[in-house]
Motif scaffolding. Sequence first.
Motif, PDB file in Angstrom:
ATOM      1  N   ASP A  91       0.811  -1.219   0.000  1.00  0.00           N
ATOM      2  CA  ASP A  91       0.000   0.000   0.000  1.00  0.00           C
ATOM      3  C   ASP A  91       0.843   1.267   0.000  1.00  0.00           C
ATOM      4  N   HIS A 124       4.210  -1.472  -6.047  1.00  0.00           N
ATOM      5  CA  HIS A 124       3.050  -1.415  -6.942  1.00  0.00           C
ATOM      6  C   HIS A 124       2.848  -2.769  -7.610  1.00  0.00           C
ATOM      7  N   SER A 150      -4.034  -2.810  -3.451  1.00  0.00           N
ATOM      8  CA  SER A 150      -3.658  -1.650  -2.655  1.00  0.00           C
ATOM      9  C   SER A 150      -4.866  -0.775  -2.380  1.00  0.00           C
ATOM     10  N   VAL A 151      -4.888  -0.189  -1.188  1.00  0.00           N
ATOM     11  CA  VAL A 151      -5.984   0.714  -0.825  1.00  0.00           C
ATOM     12  C   VAL A 151      -5.710   2.127  -1.341  1.00  0.00           C
ATOM     13  N   ALA A 152      -4.581   2.329  -2.024  1.00  0.00           N
ATOM     14  CA  ALA A 152      -4.233   3.651  -2.542  1.00  0.00           C
ATOM     15  C   ALA A 152      -3.722   3.536  -3.967  1.00  0.00           C
ATOM     16  N   LYS A 153      -3.745   4.654  -4.671  1.00  0.00           N
ATOM     17  CA  LYS A 153      -3.249   4.709  -6.036  1.00  0.00           C
ATOM     18  C   LYS A 153      -1.731   4.917  -6.029  1.00  0.00           C
ATOM     19  N   SER A 176       3.014   5.390  -3.355  1.00  0.00           N
ATOM     20  CA  SER A 176       1.566   5.560  -3.368  1.00  0.00           C
ATOM     21  C   SER A 176       1.149   6.966  -2.917  1.00  0.00           C
ATOM     22  N   ASP A 177      -0.115   7.288  -3.174  1.00  0.00           N
ATOM     23  CA  ASP A 177      -0.666   8.585  -2.788  1.00  0.00           C
ATOM     24  C   ASP A 177      -0.749   8.761  -1.281  1.00  0.00           C
ATOM     25  N   LEU A 178      -0.562   7.688  -0.519  1.00  0.00           N
ATOM     26  CA  LEU A 178      -0.576   7.805   0.941  1.00  0.00           C
ATOM     27  C   LEU A 178       0.635   8.564   1.455  1.00  0.00           C
ATOM     28  N   ALA A 196      -7.991   0.134   5.117  1.00  0.00           N
ATOM     29  CA  ALA A 196      -8.365   1.232   4.223  1.00  0.00           C
ATOM     30  C   ALA A 196      -8.652   2.501   5.008  1.00  0.00           C
ATOM     31  N   PRO A 211      -4.189   5.344   6.123  1.00  0.00           N
ATOM     32  CA  PRO A 211      -3.996   6.750   5.759  1.00  0.00           C
ATOM     33  C   PRO A 211      -3.672   7.637   6.960  1.00  0.00           C
TER      34      PRO A 211
END
Length: 472
Positions: A69, A73, A109-112, A124-126, A342, A346
């Motif tokens: 996450d 990737h 993954s819970v994020a992009k 990731s965007d996190l 999820a 974050p």
Amino acid sequence: MPSAACSRRAFLGRAAGALGALSLAPFAGRLWAGDRDLAPGAALTALHHPARAKRVIFLMMSGGPSHLDLFDHKPKLIEMAGKSIPDSFVKGEQSAQLKGNFKAKLLPSVAKFSQRGQSGQWISDLLPHTARIADDLCIVRSMHTDAINHDPAHAFLNTGSTIPGRPAWGAWTWYGLGSDNADLPGFVVMISDKGGQLQPVSSRIWHSGFLPSRFQGVVFGSGAAPVHYLAPPPGVDAARQADVIAAAAALNRLNGGDDAEAATRTSQYQLAERMQRSVPELADLSGEPASVRALYGLDQDAGGKRTGGFARNCLLARRLIERGVRFVQVIHRDWDHHGSIAKDIPVTAAACDQASAALVTDLKQRGLLDDTIVVWGGEFGRTPMAQGTGRDHHIRGYTMWLAGGGFKPGTAWGGTDEFGFHAVQDRVHVHDLHATVLHQLGIDHRRLSWFHQGRDFRLTDVHGHVIKGLLA
């Protein structure tokens, strides 16, 4: 007969020691070397080879941050979401709480993810702040370790062994290299928590083990007085305190002045006295410019509510290494996401992201990153299959990153399989990590040792290789 300057207890102790020494004559060289190691200052009289770094800041993400996450990737997890991983990937493997049920559904993954910086590192965007320093990072995506549960894995990451009583990484570093500041400990530990299932951490991960106890990490708390019981009690002034320390030192000399632990106690009394002057200045952040406070997000932290104190600890870590502290360990203990990943990851990521990136940026701006190693990571990673709404512990492949200290920036080293389960390319074990960091400090991990219970011990035990591909 014992003299007036030598008590009966000390006389008998020395006599017994002399008799024992006769039986240990074949090992005298090692014993003498150990005696020299107990002298003030560094154990090494010279570095084993030229060093690229002088100090270490270890940002320990306790609980097992999910590589899947954050940094690794895996489009295959999106493609096969809700299905089971093929048996060939998991046959014979162990898990902590899945009980070997690797038929659990794969969880993407819970994020992009996006490629960041000129180096194209997948982050990731996190971690938007970490993404901005992608070109400063050496991201190791092929870590693997030995212990499947938190406490033994913490011990393994920090001491190179799951067996209690081994010295911590920071203790070995302080022992080998000494400290550049006599008014502060050479190994400092700070702890924060925010955003997950609170993960306990044991003092054995910063203990000195069989090394002299003066090399144990000193825990700094939050607030203006980070060291407990440092201030003298009411009615005790500096002169009175100095008299007490001098009297204790005289008694220790009278009752066996060659006793290593008695000498350690005396030196720690003296260090505590000096810390009464040095620590308040260190902990006072009011002189930090607004730009630095904004960089770490300190003024937005509202007394640590946003980061649990992690932002303040990262800024203190910079101030500590500026003052000559050899090893600083900043522990954030809320990366344990067995459920609600999820929702919770974050929060944990946000608590650690800005200050982690700020520390690297701040060190770089001050010209300190070149000779400071920053290590970021946890005791293991997380499974690609779901444990309810979270992920289980995972030891076969996960991610850590390093910055500064001669590590190659803008590099992604190694890799896991298409599911993020096994490290399959350029694998790096925890022992290899220790060996490589020590190498950058000018230490050959095979030659920094302590004779204990009949043999020489070292941080990497009988393992570890320097991973030259990580180095610039």
